[in-house]
Design an enzyme around this catalytic site. Structure first.
Site, PDB file in Angstrom:
ATOM      1  N   ASP A 220      40.967  46.188  24.531  1.00 45.93           N
ATOM      2  CA  ASP A 220      42.340  46.658  24.738  1.00 45.93           C
ATOM      3  C   ASP A 220      42.431  48.114  24.289  1.00 45.93           C
ATOM      4  O   ASP A 220      42.934  48.411  23.212  1.00 45.93           O
ATOM      5  CB  ASP A 220      43.302  45.768  23.938  1.00 45.93           C
ATOM      6  CG  ASP A 220      44.750  46.107  24.229  1.00 45.93           C
ATOM      7  OD1 ASP A 220      44.998  47.045  25.021  1.00 45.93           O
ATOM      8  OD2 ASP A 220      45.632  45.438  23.676  1.00 45.93           O
TER       9      ASP A 220
ATOM     10  N   LYS B 163      43.910  50.209  26.337  1.00 42.93           N
ATOM     11  CA  LYS B 163      45.064  50.690  27.122  1.00 42.93           C
ATOM     12  C   LYS B 163      44.726  52.031  27.736  1.00 42.93           C
ATOM     13  O   LYS B 163      45.397  53.039  27.538  1.00 42.93           O
ATOM     14  CB  LYS B 163      46.324  50.749  26.259  1.00 42.93           C
ATOM     15  CG  LYS B 163      46.764  49.378  25.753  1.00 42.93           C
ATOM     16  CD  LYS B 163      48.140  49.380  25.131  1.00 42.93           C
ATOM     17  CE  LYS B 163      48.589  47.996  24.713  1.00 42.93           C
ATOM     18  NZ  LYS B 163      47.811  47.389  23.618  1.00 42.93           N
TER      19      LYS B 163
ATOM     20  N   SER C 126      55.734  44.398  25.451  1.00 38.81           N
ATOM     21  CA  SER C 126      56.486  43.355  24.753  1.00 38.81           C
ATOM     22  C   SER C 126      57.740  43.905  24.080  1.00 38.81           C
ATOM     23  O   SER C 126      58.704  43.186  23.866  1.00 38.81           O
ATOM     24  CB  SER C 126      55.593  42.655  23.729  1.00 38.81           C
ATOM     25  OG  SER C 126      54.995  43.594  22.877  1.00 38.81           O
TER      26      SER C 126
ATOM     27  N   GLY D  23      54.638  34.820  18.723  1.00 39.38           N
ATOM     28  CA  GLY D  23      54.628  34.675  17.258  1.00 39.38           C
ATOM     29  C   GLY D  23      55.399  35.794  16.595  1.00 39.38           C
ATOM     30  O   GLY D  23      56.625  35.903  16.753  1.00 39.38           O
TER      31      GLY D  23
HETATM   32  O1  3DU Z   1      51.743  40.699  17.633  1.00 37.49           O
HETATM   33  P1  3DU Z   1      50.330  40.217  17.489  1.00 37.49           P
HETATM   34  O2  3DU Z   1      49.749  40.399  16.119  1.00 37.49           O
HETATM   35  O3  3DU Z   1      50.176  38.813  18.025  1.00 37.49           O
HETATM   36  O4  3DU Z   1      49.396  41.172  18.415  1.00 37.49           O
HETATM   37  C1  3DU Z   1      49.666  41.432  19.756  1.00 37.49           C
HETATM   38  C2  3DU Z   1      48.508  42.127  20.398  1.00 37.49           C
HETATM   39  O5  3DU Z   1      48.796  42.345  21.777  1.00 37.49           O
HETATM   40  C3  3DU Z   1      48.134  43.476  19.816  1.00 37.49           C
HETATM   41  O6  3DU Z   1      46.724  43.579  19.856  1.00 37.49           O
HETATM   42  C4  3DU Z   1      48.761  44.485  20.750  1.00 37.49           C
HETATM   43  O7  3DU Z   1      47.997  45.667  20.878  1.00 37.49           O
HETATM   44  C5  3DU Z   1      48.761  43.734  22.083  1.00 37.49           C
HETATM   45  N1  3DU Z   1      49.869  44.080  22.959  1.00 37.49           N
HETATM   46  C6  3DU Z   1      51.159  43.901  22.593  1.00 37.49           C
HETATM   47  O8  3DU Z   1      51.427  43.462  21.467  1.00 37.49           O
HETATM   48  C7  3DU Z   1      52.181  44.235  23.495  1.00 37.49           C
HETATM   49  C8  3DU Z   1      51.896  44.723  24.703  1.00 37.49           C
HETATM   50  O9  3DU Z   1      52.867  45.000  25.546  1.00 37.49           O
HETATM   51  C9  3DU Z   1      50.576  44.870  25.062  1.00 37.49           C
HETATM   52  C10 3DU Z   1      49.582  44.532  24.169  1.00 37.49           C
END
Ligand code: 3DU
Length: 221
Positions: free
Chosen positions: A64, A66, A121, A175
């Site tokens: 990732d 990006k 997100s 989460g």
């Molecule tokens: O919130 P978490 O700890 O579950 O991590 C989410 C992961 O997904 C993190 O690696 C981030 O870089 C990736 N991500 C997003 O959170 C949101 C996006 O739109 C794209 C990738």
């Protein structure tokens, strides 16, 4: 493409050394379909450390980064990613057709899957204003799938209805960021990407099992 067994992709955002990382991943490997690594880990253990991980853990690795630079830089990065034993790469749709096309072609020839980020997100309003365009762009460029946020279930549903069943949808934001475990898949995603809810848990295996249970039995999505 990522083979789906559990529907769970681990967002492995840690600053651990290689040994601890391998031990953790091997301890949870049966519960996940892929390991998503990113800048945090690359900048901690370096490319050699990433190579050690991909050599030691028998799992699909998704980078990732990006990626969204100009064409030749994107291509350089794709070739490096391939050399590290990585199976898939996330690119930013916002880079546009001309900057993505060559790198995606090179990736396909090398057998590296490209997943296109088309909505975020949180925030990402420039993306959400151009969703149709970016989905069509990805399909015409031959990506393997799209990154769609679990925090925006309507986007997950909309993208699924646009792409049919030939593209994989990977959904982060489950989460800690607010997406309910199980709901992105209930809304049409193939995989839920989860990081901190598992990694920061006192029992990461149990946390992963709880998410898998929610994926199998989604409630009020
Ligand atoms: O919130 P978490 O700890 O579950 O991590 C989410 C992961 O997904 C993190 O690696 C981030 O870089 C990736 N991500 C997003 O959170 C949101 C996006 O739109 C794209 C990738």
């Amino acid at each position: 493409m990522i083979q789906r067994h559990t529907g769970l992709v681990l967002a492995f955002d840690v600053d651990w050394d290689v040994e601890k990382s391998i031990m953790f991943l091997n301890g949870i490997s049966d519960l996940i379909d892929a390991v998503k690594i990113g800048w945090y880990q690359l900048l901690t253990i370096g490319p050699q450390g990433i190579k050690e991980l991909t050599d030691s853990v028998n799992k699909y690795f998704l980078a990732d980064f990006k990626l969204g630079d100009v064409a030749h830089i994107n291509e350089y990065v794709v070739r490096k990613v391939y050399g590290l034993g990585i199976n898939g790469l996330i690119m930013h749709a916002v880079a546009g057709r001309d900057n993505l096309a060559t790198a995606i072609n090179v990736a396909r020839k090398l057998g590296v899957d490209v997943y296109l980020l088309i909505s975020m997100s949180s925030g990402g309003e420039l993306y959400d204003r151009n969703l149709d365009y970016n989905v069509s762009l990805g399909m015409s460029l031959g990506v393997s799938g799209f990154i769609v946020p679990a925090t925006k279930p309507n986007v997950v549903r909309q993208v699924r209805s646009m792409v049919g069943s030939n593209y994989q949808l990977l959904s982060p934001g489950v989460g800690v960021q607010g997406g309910k475990p199980g709901c992105a898949i209930a809304n049409g995603a193939d995989f839920e990407i989860v990081g901190r809810s598992i990694i920061n848990s006192e029992s990461p295996r149990q946390a992963a099992l709880n998410i898998l249970n929610a994926i199998r039995n989604p409630i009020s999505c």
